[in-house]
Design a protein around this motif. Structure first.
Motif, short mmCIF file in Angstrom:
data_model
loop_
_atom_site.label_atom_id
_atom_site.label_comp_id
_atom_site.label_asym_id
_atom_site.label_seq_id
_atom_site.Cartn_x
_atom_site.Cartn_y
_atom_site.Cartn_z
N UNK A 193 19.01 -15.80 26.05
CA UNK A 193 19.46 -14.42 25.98
C UNK A 193 18.94 -13.75 27.25
N UNK A 194 19.83 -13.51 28.21
CA UNK A 194 19.42 -13.11 29.55
C UNK A 194 19.63 -11.61 29.75
N UNK A 195 18.67 -10.96 30.41
CA UNK A 195 18.82 -9.54 30.70
C UNK A 195 17.48 -8.85 30.78
N UNK A 196 17.49 -7.56 30.49
CA UNK A 196 16.33 -6.71 30.69
C UNK A 196 15.90 -6.07 29.38
N UNK A 197 14.59 -6.08 29.13
CA UNK A 197 14.00 -5.40 27.98
C UNK A 197 13.31 -4.15 28.50
N UNK A 198 13.67 -2.98 27.98
CA UNK A 198 13.11 -1.73 28.48
C UNK A 198 11.87 -1.35 27.68
N UNK A 199 10.87 -0.83 28.39
CA UNK A 199 9.59 -0.55 27.77
C UNK A 199 9.57 0.77 27.01
N UNK A 200 10.45 1.70 27.37
CA UNK A 200 10.45 3.00 26.71
C UNK A 200 10.70 2.85 25.22
N UNK A 201 10.05 3.72 24.45
CA UNK A 201 10.23 3.75 23.00
C UNK A 201 10.92 5.04 22.60
N UNK A 202 11.73 4.95 21.56
CA UNK A 202 12.50 6.09 21.08
C UNK A 202 12.35 6.21 19.57
N UNK A 290 11.66 3.63 14.83
CA UNK A 290 11.25 3.61 16.23
C UNK A 290 11.78 2.33 16.84
N UNK A 291 12.33 2.45 18.03
CA UNK A 291 12.95 1.28 18.63
C UNK A 291 12.69 1.22 20.13
N UNK A 292 12.71 0.00 20.63
CA UNK A 292 12.91 -0.29 22.05
C UNK A 292 14.28 -0.95 22.15
N UNK A 293 14.84 -1.01 23.32
CA UNK A 293 16.15 -1.63 23.42
C UNK A 293 16.24 -2.54 24.63
N UNK A 314 25.51 -10.10 22.66
CA UNK A 314 25.10 -9.13 23.68
C UNK A 314 24.41 -7.93 23.03
N UNK A 315 23.52 -7.31 23.78
CA UNK A 315 22.84 -6.09 23.34
C UNK A 315 22.87 -5.07 24.47
N UNK A 316 23.00 -3.79 24.08
CA UNK A 316 22.93 -2.70 25.05
C UNK A 316 22.11 -1.57 24.44
N UNK A 317 21.78 -0.58 25.26
CA UNK A 317 21.07 0.58 24.75
C UNK A 317 21.98 1.38 23.84
N UNK A 318 21.41 2.21 22.95
CA UNK A 318 22.25 3.02 22.06
C UNK A 318 22.90 4.20 22.76
#
Length: 527
Positions: A193-202, A290-293, A314-318
């Motif tokens: 699963x290739x891509x970027x994991x963002x550190x910000x939390x929401x 609470x989520x990270x994306x 695939x996954x993307x931000x909300x």
């Protein structure tokens, strides 16, 4: 509303120990898996859907359903109910502090059956899809069936499944993994699963307001998407507000990279944040998370007889409502191709085309989501200065408005390089080209063009009727709104795929050219 379940029961193949071969087994009974099951069933393909749960998922989760997705749901018999019961909107406003930076309209032109966006909680959308599936005798929905093994050969796929009564094997011609971001199907295929994991939390908070309470003055009778950068009630961060069905409001609070996740889950702390935003404590906290994306995808969407769709692929931000919408559009893209292969009408190349087109769409969505996330959560002092300048200028100048990115809203992807498309032979002044989504339009006799496109190939003939053996022809005026949207003139013809994508178009009807384009769209260009 009461949410339907799909309770576990022991099947004949479990009792007999003899796997029954199925044309298609879908892993995952979320919105993507159920959409695909309904699509295949309407093409008379029997489907078994397995899920490790036995009930609809809890919480609102995905909320925004885009126009293209609503058109897919409408073809499957649930679109009108979702559009009726959800909150329709098309206008959004972006604020910097308390000042409006700019506003946008997702569907400024009229005369479409479906609205630009409908907000309806995911559990309610899933419930409508599940009920439709349970009423269709061609779909078998099995709860508490956990996929733990997967083996395939040239003849089919064997699934090893764990149930409350133990393990057993299932056999299928094709398997589609629609089993979410932690997809067992993808893991069993050994795909990265290739891509970027963002550190910000929401933080997500769904709240119900007391009578007379309005969020920051927004008129519930005219719902809009509101997004704040650096609002006075949540300094240094961003906030997103959406109206939902049943009198709920969805609020997303950016918490930052260093947020204490456990502390932020405290109900009192969440209520304090909401109260500061509303300037009132007149609300009920209904649900929170609470989520990270991530913005990433699987390296392949097809391995032999196993395919991936939705979050499994695939996954993307909300921000931008691209996740669930893109997944439903995966199902829309795949269903007709898989049915054509099973019937022998299309070649195996159709499924390679699914992978090509939907990887193209995933990369497009990931690009948009990554850029939005970088703007919402700048990583450097230079990025923060650029964002502030863009927000300040957007309030005063037109050229800066496109620089402000609070999440580009979901649109269907164009597959302009698809191997299934026939390139234009003549110049066109406008309209969707081959590989692009086909627009809706009202019909002179009443109703909508989208209602005539019921999941099969169709030929639009502008100006006068034509005849093609075993191909439905929809005759439209050579002038008017539909012709304008398609860039057509009297005599033009447009071939549409079952998923509402333009396969080919000509300014003059030629039966041989139409037949060749049909073969190409079935993955058989050399026949």
């Amino acid at each position: 509303m009461n949410l339907p379940g799909y309770p576990y029961h022991q099947t004949l193949e479990q009792r007999s120990g003899q796997p029954q071969r199925r044309p298609v087994v879908i892993v995952g009974a979320g919105p993507v898996g159920l959409t695909l099951a309904l699509d295949l069933a309407r093409r008379d393909v029997p489907v078994v859907v397995i899920d490790d749960s036995d009930r609809i998922g809890e919480g609102s989760r995905a909320v925004c359903w885009a126009k293209k997705t609503l058109e897919v749901f409408d073809r499957l018999g649930v679109g009108e109910a979702i559009a009726r019961d959800g909150v329709r909107w098309q206008r959004g406003r972006v604020f910097h502090g308390e000042r409006e930076a700019y506003a946008f309209d997702l569907l400024p032109e009229a005369h479409h059956k479906m609205p630009a966006m409908v907000n309806l909680q995911q559990d309610q959308v899933e419930a409508r899809l599940a009920r439709a599936a349970q009423l269709d005798g061609r779909i078998e929905l099995r709860g508490r069936h956990e996929l733990i093994g997967l083996e395939q050969d040239s003849d089919g796929v064997t699934l090893n499944v764990r149930t409350p009564d133990g393990l057993f094997d299932m056999r299928a011609d094709w398997v589609v993994g629609c089993d979410g971001a932690r997809s067992p199907t993808r893991s069993l295929l050994g795909l990265s699963f290739q891509g970027q994991v963002f550190e910000d939390r929401f933080l997500i908070a769904d709240v119900r307001l007391a009578p007379g309470v309005r969020p920051r003055g927004l008129d519930p009778a005219r719902p809009e998407r509101w997004f704040w950068f650096d609002p006075p009630f949540h300094r240094g961060q961003s906030v997103l507000l959406h109206a939902q069905a049943d009198g709920l409001w969805r609020i997303d609070f950016q918490l930052g990279r260093d947020a204490d996740t456990e502390a932020e889950r405290d109900a009192g702390r969440i209520k304090a944040r909401v109260a500061a935003m509303l300037d009132s404590d007149g609300f009920e906290l209904v649900w929170s998370s609470i989520y990270q994306f991530c913005c990433r995808r699987a390296e392949r969407f097809r391995v032999g007889r196993v395919l991936l769709a939705g979050d499994a692929a695939h996954q993307v931000s909300p921000f931008g409502a691209r996740g669930a919408n893109s997944g439903v559009q995966d199902a829309d893209n795949l269903g007709w191709k898989l049915a054509a292969v099973l019937r022998g009408e299309g070649s195996d190349a159709l499924l390679d085309a699914y992978e090509f087109e939907r990887i193209e769409a995933a990369d497009d969505n990931i690009g948009h989501s990554t850029r939005a996330t970088d703007f919402i959560s700048p990583k450097s002092a230079l990025s923060r200065r650029f964002r502030r300048a863009a927000l300040d200028l957007a309030a005063r100048t037109e050229f800066a408005k496109p620089l402000v990115n609070s999440g580009r809203l979901s649109l269907p992807s164009a597959h302009v390089d698809s191997p299934l498309s026939t390139p234009d032979a003549d110049p066109w002044a406008g309209g969707p080209g081959p590989g692009c989504p086909a627009p809706d339009a009202p019909l002179d006799g009443g109703g909508w063009l989208s209602e005539r496109l019921r999941g099969g190939f169709a030929l639009l003939a502008f100006g006068w009727p034509v005849n093609v053996e075993r191909l439905p022809v929809i005759t439209l005026p050579g002038e008017g709104l539909a012709a304008t949207r398609y860039g057509a003139r009297p005599g033009s013809v447009v071939l549409l795929r079952p998923d509402g994508v333009v396969a080919a178009r000509w300014h003059r009807f030629d039966a041989d050219a139409v037949s060749a384009a049909l073969l190409r769209a079935h993955g058989r260009p050399n026949e």
